[in-house]
Design an enzyme around this catalytic site. Structure first.
Site, PDB file in Angstrom:
ATOM      1  N   ASP A 241      25.155  33.822  19.537  1.00 26.40           N
ATOM      2  CA  ASP A 241      26.402  33.209  19.845  1.00 26.40           C
ATOM      3  C   ASP A 241      27.064  32.610  18.768  1.00 26.40           C
ATOM      4  O   ASP A 241      26.662  31.733  18.279  1.00 26.40           O
ATOM      5  CB  ASP A 241      26.468  31.985  20.804  1.00 26.40           C
ATOM      6  CG  ASP A 241      27.562  32.395  21.830  1.00 26.40           C
ATOM      7  OD1 ASP A 241      28.543  32.641  21.443  1.00 26.40           O
ATOM      8  OD2 ASP A 241      27.724  31.661  22.960  1.00 26.40           O
TER       9      ASP A 241
ATOM     10  N   HIS B 150      30.909  31.477  19.451  1.00 29.56           N
ATOM     11  CA  HIS B 150      31.454  30.798  19.789  1.00 29.56           C
ATOM     12  C   HIS B 150      31.435  29.406  19.361  1.00 29.56           C
ATOM     13  O   HIS B 150      30.437  28.636  19.649  1.00 29.56           O
ATOM     14  CB  HIS B 150      31.835  30.576  21.209  1.00 29.56           C
ATOM     15  CG  HIS B 150      32.066  31.953  21.959  1.00 29.56           C
ATOM     16  ND1 HIS B 150      31.225  32.630  22.068  1.00 29.56           N
ATOM     17  CD2 HIS B 150      33.154  32.714  22.195  1.00 29.56           C
ATOM     18  CE1 HIS B 150      31.260  34.287  23.149  1.00 29.56           C
ATOM     19  NE2 HIS B 150      32.895  33.420  23.003  1.00 29.56           N
TER      20      HIS B 150
HETATM   21  C1  B12 Z   1      37.559  32.636  21.717  1.00 28.96           C
HETATM   22  C2  B12 Z   1      37.134  32.862  22.333  1.00 28.96           C
HETATM   23  C3  B12 Z   1      36.238  34.077  21.392  1.00 28.96           C
HETATM   24  C4  B12 Z   1      36.131  34.053  20.055  1.00 28.96           C
HETATM   25  C5  B12 Z   1      35.113  32.864  19.767  1.00 28.96           C
HETATM   26  C6  B12 Z   1      35.919  32.026  17.959  1.00 28.96           C
HETATM   27  C7  B12 Z   1      34.727  31.831  17.673  1.00 28.96           C
HETATM   28  N1  B12 Z   1      34.197  31.936  16.191  1.00 28.96           N
HETATM   29  O1  B12 Z   1      34.726  30.266  18.666  1.00 28.96           O
HETATM   30  C8  B12 Z   1      35.660  35.655  20.124  1.00 28.96           C
HETATM   31  C9  B12 Z   1      37.124  36.695  19.973  1.00 28.96           C
HETATM   32  C10 B12 Z   1      35.406  35.949  17.962  1.00 28.96           C
HETATM   33  C11 B12 Z   1      34.793  35.776  20.524  1.00 28.96           C
HETATM   34  C12 B12 Z   1      34.099  36.479  20.383  1.00 28.96           C
HETATM   35  C13 B12 Z   1      33.365  37.293  21.439  1.00 28.96           C
HETATM   36  N2  B12 Z   1      33.093  36.083  22.727  1.00 28.96           N
HETATM   37 CO1  B12 Z   1      34.206  35.347  23.707  1.00 28.96          CO
HETATM   38  N3  B12 Z   1      36.069  34.309  24.369  1.00 28.96           N
HETATM   39  C14 B12 Z   1      36.644  33.431  24.021  1.00 28.96           C
HETATM   40  C15 B12 Z   1      37.289  32.063  25.048  1.00 28.96           C
HETATM   41  C16 B12 Z   1      38.872  33.598  24.756  1.00 28.96           C
HETATM   42  C17 B12 Z   1      37.627  31.210  24.870  1.00 28.96           C
HETATM   43  C18 B12 Z   1      36.169  29.500  23.769  1.00 28.96           C
HETATM   44  C19 B12 Z   1      36.590  28.995  23.238  1.00 28.96           C
HETATM   45  O2  B12 Z   1      37.056  28.591  22.939  1.00 28.96           O
HETATM   46  N4  B12 Z   1      37.180  28.215  24.501  1.00 28.96           N
HETATM   47  C20 B12 Z   1      37.590  26.722  24.330  1.00 28.96           C
HETATM   48  C21 B12 Z   1      36.391  25.537  23.901  1.00 28.96           C
HETATM   49  C22 B12 Z   1      37.045  24.760  24.099  1.00 28.96           C
HETATM   50  O3  B12 Z   1      35.699  25.200  25.102  1.00 28.96           O
HETATM   51  P1  B12 Z   1      34.820  26.481  26.209  1.00 28.96           P
HETATM   52  O4  B12 Z   1      34.225  27.478  24.714  1.00 28.96           O
HETATM   53  O5  B12 Z   1      35.497  26.996  27.305  1.00 28.96           O
HETATM   54  O6  B12 Z   1      33.952  25.489  26.267  1.00 28.96           O
HETATM   55  C23 B12 Z   1      33.729  24.717  27.953  1.00 28.96           C
HETATM   56  C24 B12 Z   1      33.334  24.770  28.597  1.00 28.96           C
HETATM   57  O7  B12 Z   1      31.808  25.757  27.923  1.00 28.96           O
HETATM   58  C25 B12 Z   1      31.828  23.234  27.929  1.00 28.96           C
HETATM   59  N5  B12 Z   1      30.794  23.206  26.372  1.00 28.96           N
HETATM   60  C26 B12 Z   1      31.372  24.448  26.084  1.00 28.96           C
HETATM   61  N6  B12 Z   1      29.819  24.566  25.169  1.00 28.96           N
HETATM   62  C27 B12 Z   1      28.943  23.152  25.323  1.00 28.96           C
HETATM   63  C28 B12 Z   1      27.931  22.678  24.301  1.00 28.96           C
HETATM   64  C29 B12 Z   1      27.495  21.734  25.770  1.00 28.96           C
HETATM   65  C30 B12 Z   1      26.334  20.848  24.522  1.00 28.96           C
HETATM   66  C31 B12 Z   1      28.146  20.874  26.576  1.00 28.96           C
HETATM   67  C32 B12 Z   1      27.673  20.231  27.307  1.00 28.96           C
HETATM   68  C33 B12 Z   1      29.653  21.932  27.288  1.00 28.96           C
HETATM   69  C34 B12 Z   1      29.918  22.612  26.789  1.00 28.96           C
HETATM   70  O8  B12 Z   1      32.596  22.442  26.992  1.00 28.96           O
HETATM   71  C35 B12 Z   1      34.092  23.543  26.507  1.00 28.96           C
HETATM   72  C36 B12 Z   1      34.969  22.684  27.234  1.00 28.96           C
HETATM   73  O9  B12 Z   1      34.769  22.433  28.828  1.00 28.96           O
HETATM   74  C37 B12 Z   1      36.710  32.382  26.196  1.00 28.96           C
HETATM   75  C38 B12 Z   1      37.164  32.800  27.579  1.00 28.96           C
HETATM   76  C39 B12 Z   1      37.634  32.021  27.907  1.00 28.96           C
HETATM   77  N7  B12 Z   1      37.356  30.610  28.022  1.00 28.96           N
HETATM   78  O10 B12 Z   1      39.181  31.718  28.058  1.00 28.96           O
HETATM   79  C40 B12 Z   1      35.921  33.708  25.848  1.00 28.96           C
HETATM   80  C41 B12 Z   1      34.762  34.252  26.557  1.00 28.96           C
HETATM   81  C42 B12 Z   1      33.775  33.556  26.122  1.00 28.96           C
HETATM   82  N8  B12 Z   1      34.161  35.336  25.644  1.00 28.96           N
HETATM   83  C43 B12 Z   1      33.320  36.185  26.162  1.00 28.96           C
HETATM   84  C44 B12 Z   1      32.204  36.713  24.759  1.00 28.96           C
HETATM   85  C45 B12 Z   1      31.346  38.066  26.481  1.00 28.96           C
HETATM   86  C46 B12 Z   1      32.254  37.275  24.292  1.00 28.96           C
HETATM   87  C47 B12 Z   1      31.834  38.126  23.149  1.00 28.96           C
HETATM   88  C48 B12 Z   1      30.392  38.388  23.469  1.00 28.96           C
HETATM   89  C49 B12 Z   1      32.567  39.498  23.259  1.00 28.96           C
HETATM   90  C50 B12 Z   1      32.478  40.321  24.474  1.00 28.96           C
HETATM   91  N9  B12 Z   1      31.350  41.248  24.341  1.00 28.96           N
HETATM   92  O11 B12 Z   1      33.095  40.423  25.279  1.00 28.96           O
HETATM   93  C51 B12 Z   1      32.505  38.074  21.939  1.00 28.96           C
HETATM   94  C52 B12 Z   1      31.212  37.253  20.946  1.00 28.96           C
HETATM   95  C53 B12 Z   1      29.780  37.660  20.066  1.00 28.96           C
HETATM   96  C54 B12 Z   1      28.906  37.083  19.750  1.00 28.96           C
HETATM   97  N10 B12 Z   1      28.251  37.117  19.015  1.00 28.96           N
HETATM   98  O12 B12 Z   1      28.265  35.842  20.141  1.00 28.96           O
HETATM   99  C55 B12 Z   1      32.865  35.940  27.540  1.00 28.96           C
HETATM  100  C56 B12 Z   1      31.635  35.096  28.052  1.00 28.96           C
HETATM  101  C57 B12 Z   1      31.759  35.928  28.963  1.00 28.96           C
HETATM  102  C58 B12 Z   1      29.914  35.214  29.743  1.00 28.96           C
HETATM  103  N11 B12 Z   1      29.682  34.138  30.031  1.00 28.96           N
HETATM  104  O13 B12 Z   1      29.804  35.802  31.085  1.00 28.96           O
HETATM  105  C59 B12 Z   1      33.914  34.740  27.835  1.00 28.96           C
HETATM  106  C60 B12 Z   1      33.996  33.514  28.968  1.00 28.96           C
HETATM  107  C61 B12 Z   1      35.326  36.041  27.867  1.00 28.96           C
HETATM  108  C62 B12 Z   1      34.805  37.200  28.667  1.00 28.96           C
HETATM  109  N12 B12 Z   1      35.499  36.710  30.184  1.00 28.96           N
HETATM  110  O14 B12 Z   1      35.124  37.904  28.988  1.00 28.96           O
HETATM  111  N13 B12 Z   1      35.435  34.946  22.002  1.00 28.96           N
END
Ligand code: B12
Ligand code: B12
Lengths: 160, 456, 456, 160
Positions: free
Chosen positions: D28, D30
């Site tokens: 992953d 992200h």
């Molecule tokens: C930005 C993004 C990307 C960027 C990431 C850039 C980078 N290097 O960081 C790019 C465009 C590269 C990308 C790629 C991919 N992504 Co993306 N991405 C997103 C997106 C739009 C936002 C994520 C983000 O940055 N959020 C902001 C941060 C601050 O929040 P967060 O990550 O959501 O995490 C929150 C919680 O989960 C929690 N949290 C996160 N980590 C941790 C850790 C701990 C310890 C704790 C306690 C809490 C916690 O806290 C955060 C705040 O509330 C989400 C969808 C969305 N949310 O709108 C999809 C999403 C996460 N991605 C997804 C996917 C699948 C991928 C890919 C695998 C491509 C694909 N098959 O579609 C690839 C990744 C390839 C890989 N090797 O993993 C999916 C996950 C799907 C699922 N789980 O069912 C999502 C949900 C989009 C979707 N609906 O398909 N992505």
């Protein structure tokens, strides 16, 4: 509805006056198609007794009494209520109060997925023909007239 | 027309109904509309009505759960509209799915309340009844706070031989009841059906009829009037027509009456393909926003086929809901100069049509009846014998709806000249080539044609 | 990195693959894009990928049947992206639904062909592989005519410790194969992933990286380049960035190469409520139209929750499809003066960033590696150690993405001053009040915040 | 993620150095949440060894070897692959190569309809806690430390 060029329609070379009774079913107020059909048929040489919207079977029967020469009664129904609206048709046909073919067209059931039993239910009510495209009406009327003439000839000649 | 003998059950009095509504714990339609206007939102409302009671309740619940419209509808079946209550009863008993709406009179006011209590949005009854008194009484007893129609707009397009005199009298009774309810603290929204026959209705005809009905309604005591205008398909014309509504209200209606512009998404022949229908649905919704409508009545991608299923209705609402997106501010616009010019013409035409009827010393209802008889009031494609339908509408090169013939309407020479020029060009060069029937048919099928759909 | 040992099966040669593609009887992605551009349409494409083969086929068929996108996608799972083919194989065998994409290398090229033959739209492989050689070979053998990524854009956001040197070398191999295929008569579209890390990417960073990748790709023989830009959320900025693409193509790429601007619907944190997500989807689609994009990659209302179901994907496509409505011409517009000004600034910034790297006497790949090491090329939120991520982006009062800090980027004083002024006001009065982390978090959550959604 | 005001977090009045190991699961990439969490925890007085994106269990174990004083290993996973990515965790826990609590957060299954078995599958793999909101981490870490101190005390005292 596309337009076909108006043709004076005569059967067997006989030109004479051709009359149809037109109207929209009893509960139905959709008259746009009705007015266009009347206009088009008149353009094609038909005399059209147009009863317009909301016409109960009884009113069609009254028109037929006044115009027994009518080649057909043409009934439009758009609102989906055609079966209830034609509920009195069997009686009117049986009693001869509507003695010519009845043609129905329009949107013939309620709902976007059309009821496949709608047509057979209409035939059961005494509808002779269901026509989709009003442009087909002149040809349909020609055919109906031909069939009736043929039937009349057969009825008159004793050849069995 | 005599009061219904078929309306079952003993109805509660107005006072009891008003108390019920006040105690219902949900806003009236009038309150919802005022709220939408204040927040700059377009309130959304579907058409929806099925025969069976359980099915009707399920439909309302499904629509509310999935699309949360601001106002919900009971669309009434055609038999009930025409007071053929026995027919409605028979179909309801035998094949409820064969009904094209909810037969509220047959179901009765208790079931109306049940529906009302099942959902959070207030309800409107949409019908098409020249004589709606029985229906209105049941609706109010059911706690319904909005009632569509008027003595002209629910007569001429909806029946063949109900005289205007009698329909105006029936609707006056309804409007007086609304006045009485207002005195009891319940403002019933009265939506006037400017859509009329829905096909190629010139804006000034729609608005003139609504102004006349609004004058009658407010004189009878109505405190909230929704003036519904049917999207014609031409952006400038439609926005101008919507914008004319507040001006007309200021000119003709008492200041204390709430007046809401309402847009009916395109009410004429809909394109059949889903994508095309959706383009038109979104377009209509955006026009409502640009024109400042308080409310939008939505259509569905199944419009051309038949009464829509629940799913299509939900999808139509959801799509139309995008018009309220906060993200579109920077990219939606309309040529305001052209709107202003068009609005000026529309207002002038409406004045030319309504002013003779509203002349100070006359009873407006009698004047309306007489004007329709003489053709100085008229509508195209009337279902009724009580209008002449001498008007022939036509789309100009841009698609706006003009008068090819204005029949006996008292339009000024300037107005008529403008319509002529818009249709034929200043030098007459734009004279259409086809037969009148072919031209009219193409104008009626404007959207299917625009999308290149095969003719039906 | 060594060529995959896990890629199963013997692959057909390029010549055989080219013959297969030519005989497939459907257009290449490049042909579809050219057609869209010529007709002034935005071509539509979903993301879609599931683990199981039968499920993948069903998904493509369902999307095509219900939404008829112009291009279909195989989105590849994360294990495959990182060449962890054994992990992909294990999950595929044990729990295919646990895969977040289609493991094409494991399924093999014959299945790729089967998918290709099942649908009418041509396919693109979307992934995120710093070393995509094995994947590319299977894709081409499968008859796939568009391949996303680049040595920078599919490295820095997608892996931690793959050196840029090696990823650029791997992608050069891919681009050379595209050149060879072009010689065999098959033009493979190479979409460059200007979206990068998707979160608050300043337009000039996105475009600069794409320009560099496009220069490398076309030098290696690529004949069709799609330059993808991620919607940032600010209308003027996004339209300006899209409009900058043809200008950049003219300035930096050979005239005979097809270059298509592509918009990725908002790639950052999506709002969670369906209506809000749909507002954003429609907004993105309209921005694509206004910016003249040849293609739009769609999102869904399930974006915030996880990989979307088929239904949501269909609905996203249908909604985005409204951007091609012929009815919106008169009401969509954007302030062209502001776009022109913004575009000028974007072009200037891109020039400031890329020109030192493209200086005549240097090997661009080596220059890129060195620039990222020094921070004169950089991206925010890099996953990789091979970029510094010293850039700190920030939204200005209107929501446009600006440089709060430009790190070591070689931006001119004028550029830096403008960004500073846009963030703080000319007199510094607009200084934000919150902590840097709070400000950044709010900018990341811009859309959920704009819609008033509760913070996660 | 909303911000809580940074508070120097000390247990039982003891202030000392507090260290956590942070990273994103093996497949992953992200890192946005990862970088924000690192920033926030540092602001709250923690020392954060941030391994960033694409971190296999083995790499977490190596970091633990270098930092055996780590209070927890915090693993983010967004892409849905958390279970496969933590496949080697049971072995690392059993062998003591990761000897502190393991906390996981993020998007913990593939698809928009979340898999209800995801959490129990993670606990089975040896995850101690699943945390949704990163803002809860300081409190969670305090609690974990308290529990461990309690356990250590109980282990030392021969009562019962
Ligand atoms: C930005 C993004 C990307 C960027 C990431 C850039 C980078 N290097 O960081 C790019 C465009 C590269 C990308 C790629 C991919 N992504 Co993306 N991405 C997103 C997106 C739009 C936002 C994520 C983000 O940055 N959020 C902001 C941060 C601050 O929040 P967060 O990550 O959501 O995490 C929150 C919680 O989960 C929690 N949290 C996160 N980590 C941790 C850790 C701990 C310890 C704790 C306690 C809490 C916690 O806290 C955060 C705040 O509330 C989400 C969808 C969305 N949310 O709108 C999809 C999403 C996460 N991605 C997804 C996917 C699948 C991928 C890919 C695998 C491509 C694909 N098959 O579609 C690839 C990744 C390839 C890989 N090797 O993993 C999916 C996950 C799907 C699922 N789980 O069912 C999502 C949900 C989009 C979707 N609906 O398909 N992505
Ligand atoms: C305009 C219109 C109205 C206008 C009618 C004005 C008037 N007085 O004429 C108004 C707004 C008043 C109206 C009201 C209602 N309408 Co209406 N209306 C339409 C609309 C939009 C266009 C109809 C039209 O004029 N078409 C143009 C003409 C030229 O074509 P046509 O009528 O479709 O007919 C074609 C064929 O059916 C055929 N045809 C028609 N008649 C005949 C007759 C013969 C003999 C032959 C051979 C062929 C034929 O030829 C025509 C050309 O191809 C249609 C939906 C659509 N098509 O987009 C709904 C529609 C017909 N209406 C419908 C309904 C239900 C009603 C209402 C009952 C309200 C309600 N419950 O929703 C009321 C009517 C009340 C009543 N008492 O019946 C439904 C019918 C549903 C169904 N069958 O499942 C439709 C399909 C809309 C919908 N999707 O719900 N309507």
């Amino acid at each position: 509805m596309t337009q076909t060029v108006a043709q004076p329609t005569g059967l067997d070379g006989t030109a004479g006056r051709r009359l149809v009774i037109l109207g929209v079913a009893a509960s139905d107020c959709h008259v746009v198609a009705n007015q266009l059909i009347a206009y088009a048929l008149r353009g094609q040489g038909f005399e059209v007794v147009n009863l317009g919207a909301c016409t109960p079977v009884e009113e069609f029967a009254r028109a037929y009494r006044t115009h027994p020469e009518a080649e057909a009664v043409l009934i439009g129904s758009l609102n989906g209520h055609v079966h209830e609206d034609l509920r009195d048709l069997p009686e009117a046909r049986r009693s001869g109060r509507i003695g010519c073919p009845v043609v129905v067209g329009g949107n013939l059931s309620v709902g976007s997925v059309k009821d496949p039993s709608s047509a057979s239910r209409l035939y059961d009510l005494g509808v002779d023909l269901i026509v989709e495209d009003p442009d087909d009406l002149p040809a349909v009327l020609d055919r109906l007239r031909e069939t009736r003439a043929e039937e009349a000839r057969l009825a008159r000649s004793p050849v069995s | 027309m005599s009061p219904s003998s078929a309306a079952p059950g003993v109805l509660p009095g107005l006072r009891e109904s008003a108390a019920y509504i006040t105690g219902l714990g949900k806003p009236t339609v009038a309150a919802v509309l005022a709220g939408a206007r204040d927040r700059g939102r377009v309130a959304l409302q579907p058409r929806c009505g099925v025969g069976g009671h359980a099915e009707m309740k399920a439909l309302l619940l499904a629509l509310e759960a999935a699309a949360a419209p601001d106002v919900l509808t009971l669309t009434i079946d055609s038999h009930t509209r025409l007071r053929r209550f026995d027919r409605a009863a028979r179909t309801l008993a035998a094949r409820p799915r064969d009904l094209n709406g909810y037969p509220l009179v047959n179901h009765g006011w208790r079931r109306g309340r049940e529906l009302n209590e099942a959902v959070g949005a207030p309800l409107e009854v949409r019908h098409g009844s020249p004589d709606p008194r029985a229906l209105f009484d049941v609706a109010v007893a059911g706690g319904i706070t909005s009632f569509e129609g008027g003595g002209i707009s629910y007569n001429l397009p909806y029946s063949k031989d109900v005289s205007l005199m009698s329909s105006l009298a029936a609707w006056e009774a309804v409007d007086r009841s609304c006045g009485a309810l207002a005195d009891l603290g319940v403002v019933v929204d009265r939506e006037l059906f400017g859509t009329l026959t829905a096909v190629l209705v010139p804006p000034s005809i729609s608005l003139a009829v609504s102004v006349l009905e609004a004058v009658l309604a407010t004189r009878a005591g109505v405190k909230c009037v929704s003036i519904a205008y049917p999207q014609g398909g031409h952006l400038i014309q439609d926005v101008a027509a919507l914008e004319a509504i507040p001006v007309l209200a200021r000119n003709h209606l008492p200041a204390e009456v709430q007046v809401h512009p309402v847009l009916h998404e395109f009410m004429g022949v809909f394109p059949r393909q889903r994508g095309h229908a959706e383009d038109l649905i979104l377009y209509g919704a955006l026009v409502a926003r640009l024109g400042g409508a308080s409310k939008l009545i939505t259509k569905t991608y199944e419009e051309a086929a038949g009464i829509p299923g629940t799913r299509a209705n939900i999808d139509g609402l959801r799509l139309a809901g995008r018009a309220n997106s906060p993200l579109l501010g920077g990219l939606l616009s309309v040529d305001r100069d052209r709107v202003r010019e068009e609005r000026g013409w529309i207002l002038a035409e409406v004045a030319e049509i309504v002013e003779p009827v509203l002349a100070r010393d006359r009873d407006p209802a009698a004047a309306i009846v007489e004007a329709f008889a003489r053709g100085t009031l008229d509508i195209p494609f009337s279902a009724s014998r009580f209008a002449r339908s001498a008007i022939v509408p036509k789309r100009d090169a841009e698609g706006a709806i003009r008068y090819l013939s204005a029949g006996a309407l008292p339009l000024s020479r300037a107005t008529l000249r403008r319509h002529h020029e818009l249709l034929y060009g200043r030098d007459g060069s734009g004279t259409p080539a086809g037969s009148p029937l072919a031209d009219l048919t193409r104008d009626i099928n404007y959207f299917p044609h625009l999308f290149g759909e095969e003719p039906m």
